[in-house]
Scaffold this active site. Structure first.
Site, mmCIF file in Angstrom:
data_model
loop_
_atom_site.group_PDB
_atom_site.id
_atom_site.type_symbol
_atom_site.label_atom_id
_atom_site.label_comp_id
_atom_site.label_asym_id
_atom_site.label_seq_id
_atom_site.Cartn_x
_atom_site.Cartn_y
_atom_site.Cartn_z
ATOM 1 N N GLU A 99 -5.026 0.730 -1.472
ATOM 2 C CA GLU A 99 -5.919 1.872 -1.521
ATOM 3 C C GLU A 99 -6.429 1.900 -2.912
ATOM 4 O O GLU A 99 -6.036 2.226 -3.950
ATOM 5 C CB GLU A 99 -5.041 3.374 -1.443
ATOM 6 C CG GLU A 99 -6.158 4.451 -1.845
ATOM 7 C CD GLU A 99 -7.277 4.559 -1.302
ATOM 8 O OE1 GLU A 99 -8.289 4.846 -1.903
ATOM 9 O OE2 GLU A 99 -7.459 4.486 -0.002
ATOM 10 N N LEU B 286 -11.921 7.327 8.047
ATOM 11 C CA LEU B 286 -11.454 8.316 8.487
ATOM 12 C C LEU B 286 -10.621 8.267 9.747
ATOM 13 O O LEU B 286 -9.562 9.114 9.612
ATOM 14 C CB LEU B 286 -12.779 9.053 8.870
ATOM 15 C CG LEU B 286 -12.999 10.442 9.155
ATOM 16 C CD1 LEU B 286 -12.584 11.287 8.034
ATOM 17 C CD2 LEU B 286 -14.192 11.169 9.899
ATOM 18 N N CYS C 46 0.918 -1.155 -0.061
ATOM 19 C CA CYS C 46 -0.135 0.043 0.001
ATOM 20 C C CYS C 46 0.772 1.207 0.162
ATOM 21 O O CYS C 46 1.892 1.397 0.655
ATOM 22 C CB CYS C 46 -0.872 -0.034 1.082
ATOM 23 S SG CYS C 46 -2.126 1.367 1.316
ATOM 24 N N CYS D 65 -0.677 4.276 6.104
ATOM 25 C CA CYS D 65 -1.339 4.354 7.488
ATOM 26 C C CYS D 65 -0.507 3.592 8.648
ATOM 27 O O CYS D 65 -0.251 2.446 8.665
ATOM 28 C CB CYS D 65 -2.722 3.768 7.580
ATOM 29 S SG CYS D 65 -4.008 4.584 6.355
#
Length: 365
Positions: free
Chosen positions: A175, A229, A123, A127
């Site tokens: 993503e 979020l 990815c 994150c």
């Protein structure tokens, strides 16, 4: 495989993996070859009814016609490297691409049987609380590789005689909106009545919020949207999702509102995903902040207990903290769910996917 073939005098095309195109494109190929349009239905039925990757087994097309198609089409699926089974019924399929691994998760429930598919090897987003991001980014998956995940699992399901997939979530490794064209073409195949024939209401795409891609998504497909979020303000989100510095919360929610405005798939609102990290984003003041932030957007909130992975600095919020956080949001009239994480013992839960092979005991340390 990118081999060029000449048809007629002027038309040159690449040899095409059938798992990368929908019925409309197979129909076009039939016409291009000077064949009747019904040939497209014959071929696509073979691919999505019999789940065989051997074109030589097609019996309903005469030899002359078959040889024409054989020059321009082929079927190649991903190799299933390993299958792992969880005590809760979750099944993890580890698939191999040039010695790299991706993971696809089958999650059975009483009335819902969900397949979580990947869109990238690794990815790009980074994150901090997600194990996939720790693998770095290798490349986007091609359409055929995305569809192959579903195709392989369908074939497995038929063989094992277990419940068929009712829902697709594009929430695995990667993503999706950073692989825009391949994701859109894959969704068109998922939706195609001659392929998987999934309703727009049972396909969910989860994104951290790639604003330009989200803004144009509505022009191509209408599916359910989930926003990762995970924070109620940019200060925290910048830390746990560094990509937020490029597209902040305000811009993401603005884009999401535009997407769901005319979306039939999202008539009940977008899903807001919020991972619960102890001492990071789980203070009660952040629940009030989140309620204020989302007051003008049609949504439901999915609180996700964080799942641990090796060498991570994070801890999951306590059950009490998660429940109280939920109660605050409920007071403001939001629909709130707490995700029941599945497949933890085989490292198949949210945030644990990595494409690496672990023994079941690794995460009990």
């Amino acid at each position: 495989m990118n081999i060029l073939f000449k048809i007629g005098f002027n038309i040159i095309i690449k040899k095409i993996n059938l798992l990368s195109i929908n019925y409309q494109k197979i129909f076009f190929l039939s016409i291009l070859l000077g064949e009747k349009s019904f040939r497209a239905k014959q071929i696509i039925k073979y691919v999505y009814s019999f789940y065989s990757d051997n074109l030589n087994l097609i019996k309903n097309i005469n030899i002359k016609t078959f040889k024409k198609f054989q020059k321009i089409i082929f079927i190649r699926t991903l190799n299933i490297y390993k299958i792992q089974y969880s005590y809760d019924g979750t099944i993890k399929f580890i698939m191999e691409i040039n010695k790299k691994k991706i993971e696809t998760i089958y999650i059975p429930e009483k009335k819902r049987f969900t397949l979580c598919i990947s869109s990238q090897i690794g990815c790009f987003v980074g994150c901090d609380f997600c194990f996939t991001s720790k693998q770095g980014f290798n490349r986007n998956l091609y359409t055929s590789e995305i569809i192959s995940q579903i195709w392989n699992v369908f074939k497995f399901i038929i063989k094992k005689k277990i419940n068929f997939i009712t829902n697709i979530v594009i929430m695995g490794m990667g993503e999706p909106l950073l692989n825009f064209s391949n994701i859109v073409s894959s969704i068109l195949i998922m939706r195609d009545k001659y392929c998987f024939n999934f309703s727009k209401r049972v396909i969910t795409l989860s994104t951290v919020g790639i604003v330009p891609a989200l803004d144009k998504l509505k022009n191509f497909v209408d599916i359910k949207l989930a926003l990762s979020l995970h924070a109620s303000n940019d200060k925290i989100r910048n830390i746990i999702i560094p990509f937020n510095k490029k597209y902040n919360i305000k811009s993401i929610l603005k884009s999401a509102k535009k997407y769901i405005k005319n979306s039939k798939a999202n008539k009940n609102g977008v899903t807001i995903e919020y991972v619960m990290l102890d001492g990071i984003n789980d203070k009660y003041k952040y629940a009030y902040q989140l309620a204020f932030l989302l007051k003008n957007i049609s949504c439901k909130i999915n609180l996700i207990p964080w799942n641990k992975f090796l060498k991570s600095k994070y801890k999951c919020s306590s059950i009490k903290r998660i429940n109280n956080f939920s109660k605050i949001l409920l007071k403001f009239g939001f629909i709130v769910t707490i995700r029941k994480n599945r497949g933890i013992d085989i490292n198949a839960a949210c945030g644990q996917l990595s494409g690496e092979i672990f023994n079941n005991t690794n995460f009990l340390l």
